[in-house]
Design a protein around this motif. Structure first.
Motif, PDB file in Angstrom:
ATOM      1  N   THR A  76       0.867  -1.519   0.292  1.00 29.36           N
ATOM      2  CA  THR A  76       0.017   0.172   0.170  1.00 29.36           C
ATOM      3  C   THR A  76       0.410   1.134  -0.541  1.00 29.36           C
ATOM      4  O   THR A  76       1.902   1.344  -0.026  1.00 29.36           O
ATOM      5  N   ASN A  77       0.460   2.690  -0.023  1.00 21.23           N
ATOM      6  CA  ASN A  77       0.891   3.548  -0.069  1.00 21.23           C
ATOM      7  C   ASN A  77       2.121   3.601   1.489  1.00 21.23           C
ATOM      8  O   ASN A  77       2.488   4.238   1.101  1.00 21.23           O
ATOM      9  N   ASP A  78       1.437   3.246   2.380  1.00 16.95           N
ATOM     10  CA  ASP A  78       1.366   3.514   3.369  1.00 16.95           C
ATOM     11  C   ASP A  78       2.653   2.861   3.819  1.00 16.95           C
ATOM     12  O   ASP A  78       3.458   2.856   4.628  1.00 16.95           O
ATOM     13  N   ASP A  79       3.131   1.095   3.422  1.00 12.33           N
ATOM     14  CA  ASP A  79       4.263   0.071   3.267  1.00 12.33           C
ATOM     15  C   ASP A  79       5.053   1.276   2.353  1.00 12.33           C
ATOM     16  O   ASP A  79       6.362   1.253   2.841  1.00 12.33           O
ATOM     17  N   LEU A  80       4.927   1.669   1.323  1.00  8.55           N
ATOM     18  CA  LEU A  80       5.467   2.854   0.637  1.00  8.55           C
ATOM     19  C   LEU A  80       6.414   3.829   1.506  1.00  8.55           C
ATOM     20  O   LEU A  80       8.081   4.196   1.399  1.00  8.55           O
ATOM     21  N   VAL A  81       4.874   4.865   2.254  1.00 12.63           N
ATOM     22  CA  VAL A  81       6.070   5.576   3.523  1.00 12.63           C
ATOM     23  C   VAL A  81       7.130   4.426   4.476  1.00 12.63           C
ATOM     24  O   VAL A  81       7.880   5.886   4.996  1.00 12.63           O
TER      25      VAL A  81
END
Ligand code: NOJ
Length: 515
Positions: A76-81
């Motif tokens: 997810t985008n959160d994983d990328l962050v």
């Protein structure tokens, strides 16, 4: 110029094939996070991550469907962050892959631009005004949309060209680069950059950075203007962010605002003659290949003008390989790889190591995947350990993104960790040297000390260091007293070398750094 670039050693990660943590047979962002300490242990303090955005994957993700969404198969985008944060905690940087020249044909912008009714995306891509006309020698598609026009392709059929205009216009459907529609395309790209920079990314590797404005002049002045505009934004709002071009003409890319530009494997150029000269008639004449009849002048005649023109403007990036290029282990032995990496890590500029090259992963003969074709053989799963899955994934093998190298002597991290003389440990020693020595930073001075046509060794200076390499199978020597004054034993060696009264002597297949 972001200061961190000067001491950066990049590691390129093809996310599909790095480390699978959710057992679906394909790598993911958590897998990269779990291996950050390994990447750091290599002395790599920065990562270039190949595209990880939502995509139908007809070109391994270089066909983006949504630039602001991580592909669900990676997380997810959160994983990328989280990846940005975990990297930063370790003093590491992350560059994302920006694809500004085209999208996927499944991108919402493109779907809208195919509509008959005019809308805000009608001019986002390059369209002619009739379904029956060609597009000036460029590849194009007609007859696919209700809209009466053909659209231009930037690469594969699935990748329609975004519209940045034409510098030299001969048709009325061609827009000027400063047409509001073309400016909007540029601003849309900047918006995507800001989106990820605001979330913590440290910059971008830019795909086909020279491909934006069509019928651009020889100097790519109109495409260059776009990048200068992007650079202004970075300098003002994100001064620590870096942009690295896939341009392969540093004289243009660095002049137009990039911090670095790749020295790619283009037939007959200097980089090619160093380690990838295998298509030459009469065999492989790569300089680094033992007894191949290599000639350092073929490298220098191409490299030196590029270096001289750009040394105050930014960096040339040498690569061990990338996801488009055959693995160097296809043609080079372990000893030759050590020498190749020693050069790549001690020449000026910002070096890039492609995942798996640190253990000499091989180029495999595998079926094409996601538009890879001959490139697929360089994209196989990372070989972490000696188990059957090579530690890549716990999925059943038939689910693996690509087959692992199952040969009994396949190189693995596990085996090479234990062997002090392994390629992996040589890479670690080389990067440690690079970080220790200010004179090996990207911008430290460079001067050729000894280079003769078809002769060995090659000797060069970086700051106060003198570096010598002899890839041949015979001991050789050079009188360097006129240009360098070194005495005694080197501070770093592969093989052996010494210098006595200005006479440098170096054993076969050796490399040495004198302090
Ligand atoms: C260059 C990328 O490195 C390559 O993998 C891709 O297929 C093309 N650009 C198109 O985006």
């Amino acid at each position: 110029m972001p200061n961190w670039l000067k001491d950066a050693v990049f590691y390129e990660i093809y996310p599909q094939s790095f480390n699978d943590t959710n057992s679906d047979g394909i790598g993911d962002l958590q897998g990269i996070i779990d291996k950050l300490d390994y990447v750091k242990s290599l002395g790599c303090n920065a990562i270039w991550l190949n595209p990880c955005f939502d995509s139908p994957f007809k070109d391994a993700g270089y066909d983006v469907r949504d630039y602001k969404k991580v592909a669900p198969r990676y997380g997810t985008n959160d994983d990328l962050v989280k990846l940005f944060d975990e990297a930063h905690k370790r003093g590491m940087k992350i560059l994302l892959d920006l694809i500004p020249g085209h999208t996927s044909e499944e991108h919402e912008w493109f779907k809208k631009s195919c509509e008959i009714e005019r809308n805000e995306y009608s001019d986002r891509y390059v369209w002619t005004n009739g379904a029956f006309c060609g597009i000036g020698g460029h590849p194009y598609i007609g007859g696919e949309a209700d809209r009466d026009g053909c659209y231009m392709l930037n690469f594969f059929k699935s990748q329609p060209a975004l519209n940045y205009g034409f510098l030299n216009r001969t048709e009325d459907w061609q827009k000027a680069p400063d047409d509001p529609a073309c400016i909007e395309t540029r601003e849309a790209m900047k918006d995507i950059m800001r989106f990820w920079l605001d979330k913590g990314c440290d910059g971008f590797r830019v795909d086909m950075a020279d491909s934006l404005v069509k019928e651009d002049d020889e100097n790519k002045s109109a495409t260059g203007k776009i990048w200068k505009n992007v650079r202004e934004m970075l300098d003002k709002d994100y001064p620590e962010a870096a942009i690295v071009a896939e341009w392969c003409d540093p004289g243009q890319a660095l002049l137009h605002g990039f911090h670095a530009d790749f020295y790619l494997d283009h037939w007959g150029n200097g980089y090619n003659t160093l380690i990838r000269d295998y298509e030459t008639e009469g065999g492989d004449h790569s300089f680094i290949k033992k007894d191949s009849g290599g000639d350092i002048m073929r490298f220098l005649n191409d490299y030196l003008p590029r270096y001289e023109r750009t040394k105050d403007k930014g960096f040339i990036s040498f690569i061990t390989c990338n996801h488009d290029t055959p693995r160097p282990a296809r043609t080079l032995s372990n000893e030759e790889l050590k020498l190749a990496y020693a050069m790549i890590l001690t020449l000026p500029g910002v070096p890039f190591i492609y995942y798996g090259d640190e253990i000499g992963m091989r180029y495999l003969d595998v079926r094409t995947k996601e538009g890879g074709y001959h490139r697929t053989g360089s994209r196989t799963p990372m070989q972490w350990d000696n188990s059957e899955s090579r530690g890549f994934s716990s999925a059943s093998k038939d689910k693996f993104y690509l087959p692992v190298d199952s040969s009994s002597d396949a190189p693995t991290v596990e085996a090479q960790e234990k062997d002090p003389s392994s390629l992996l440990n040589e890479v670690r020693r080389l990067t440690a040297l690079k970080h220790e020595q200010k004179d090996l930073q990207a911008d430290a001075s460079f001067e050729v000390i000894y280079a003769e046509k078809e002769k060995f060794p090659f000797v060069y200076r970086r700051g106060n260091l003198v570096i010598a390499i002899n890839p041949s199978g015979k001991e050789c020597s050079a009188n360097i007293s006129a240009k360098a004054n070194v005495a005694g034993n080197p501070v770093y060696t592969i093989g052996t070398a010494s210098c006595d009264s200005g006479k440098l002597t170096i054993a076969p297949q050796s490399f040495a750094v004198f302090g």
